[in-house]
Motif scaffolding. Structure first.
Motif, short mmCIF file in Angstrom:
data_model
loop_
_atom_site.label_atom_id
_atom_site.label_comp_id
_atom_site.label_asym_id
_atom_site.label_seq_id
_atom_site.Cartn_x
_atom_site.Cartn_y
_atom_site.Cartn_z
N GLN A 41 0.82 -1.21 0.00
CA GLN A 41 0.00 0.00 0.00
C GLN A 41 0.86 1.26 0.00
N VAL A 67 -11.26 10.90 -1.94
CA VAL A 67 -11.02 9.47 -1.68
C VAL A 67 -10.59 9.26 -0.23
N MET A 68 -9.68 10.10 0.26
CA MET A 68 -9.20 9.99 1.64
C MET A 68 -10.36 10.16 2.63
N VAL A 70 -13.61 9.64 2.08
CA VAL A 70 -14.55 8.51 1.99
C VAL A 70 -14.01 7.29 2.73
N VAL A 71 -12.74 6.98 2.50
CA VAL A 71 -12.14 5.81 3.18
C VAL A 71 -12.16 6.01 4.69
N VAL A 74 -15.81 5.65 6.05
CA VAL A 74 -16.26 4.25 6.10
C VAL A 74 -15.62 3.53 7.27
N ASN A 75 -14.34 3.79 7.49
CA ASN A 75 -13.63 3.14 8.60
C ASN A 75 -14.18 3.60 9.95
N THR A 91 -19.05 11.00 7.82
CA THR A 91 -18.60 11.83 6.69
C THR A 91 -18.73 13.32 7.02
#
Length: 253
Positions: A41, A67-68, A70-71, A74-75, A91
């Motif tokens: 990664q 993207v950062m 959203v990830v 979700v986490n 979010t």
């Protein structure tokens, strides 16, 4: 750092494997998979960042920040599993903390809106906001569970949901902020933060590195406090019905 030095330093993982094997922790497989994933990664993100930095296009910068976020959302939402609209809550919390602090830093010209400065700084802000948001949601559910009957009694006496859970909200926000506050107390004495260490290793004057680290401390503190406040404010409403009844079904999950 040479490739040989990097390869040699990877041998430090053996200590983790040996301790796991010696103490019968049965974590060897997870440690191996986690190590391989981390290496892959990091190399992938390294090439992606180099491409975006070389491109220097604001659209790609915003896409990377999206993207950062959203990830991270979700986490963080995994900590609040079962809470209605939890992804929207995480979010909103992370986006509020990150966007406000980044906007201020760019406005006062502490950093420039270029990918090489915005993305690394945003990574620190979003990462810390993610951890704080997850802790806040976890503690909010626990605090409401602990005060279940007290809250129900308050509601029966005419209190609003916010009045009934104000103590739980304070506990949740405090829990989310405590790791950041604790790190502030020992910073520079017990630990040298990552950004400061990286700059010093890269040859930057330590005094200059400290100036950047002070900025990072301030922005992380602000982002974490904003994220904790937004997450708790949005989340507590989910524990009540429209008729101001406590949803005990959410406390048992």
């Amino acid at each position: 750092m040479s490739n040989a030095a990097l390869l040699a330093s990877s041998g430090l993982v053996l200590f983790t494997l040996l301790i796991s094997y010696w103490q019968h922790l049965k974590l060897e497989k997870e440690i191996f998979i986690g190590t391989v994933r981390a290496v892959v990664q990091l190399f992938v993100i390294g090439f992606v960042l180099k491409y975006i930095f070389d491109l220097n296009d604001w659209r790609f910068t915003l896409a990377m920040l999206f993207v950062m976020t959203v990830v991270a959302s979700v986490n963080a939402a995994k900590r609040g599993k079962g809470i209605p609209r939890v992804l929207f809550i995480t979010t909103s919390a992370i986006l509020a903390g990150a966007s406000i602090t980044l906007a201020i830093l760019i406005t006062v010209q502490a950093i420039a809106f270029v990918p090489s400065e915005t993305i690394p700084v945003a990574g620190m802000v979003i990462g810390n906001s993610m951890a704080a948001t997850g802790l806040t949601l976890t503690r909010l559910r626990q605090a409401i569970e602990e005060k279940r009957w007290e809250i129900i009694t308050s509601l029966s006496l005419g209190a609003t949901p916010r009045q009934a859970v104000v103590g739980s909200l304070q506990k949740a926000i405090k829990m989310g902020m405590m790791p950041t506050i604790d790190s502030l107390k020992t910073m520079g004495i017990v630990q040298l933060p990552g950004m400061m260490t990286g700059l010093i290793l890269a040859g930057t004057n330590p005094v200059i590195a400290v100036r950047y680290q002070i900025m990072v401390v301030f922005m992380i503190s602000a982002a974490v406090s904003i994220s904790c406040f937004v997450a708790s404010t949005l989340a507590y409403r989910s524990f009540f019905t429209a008729a101001y009844q406590l949803r005990t079904d959410l406390l048992t999950k």
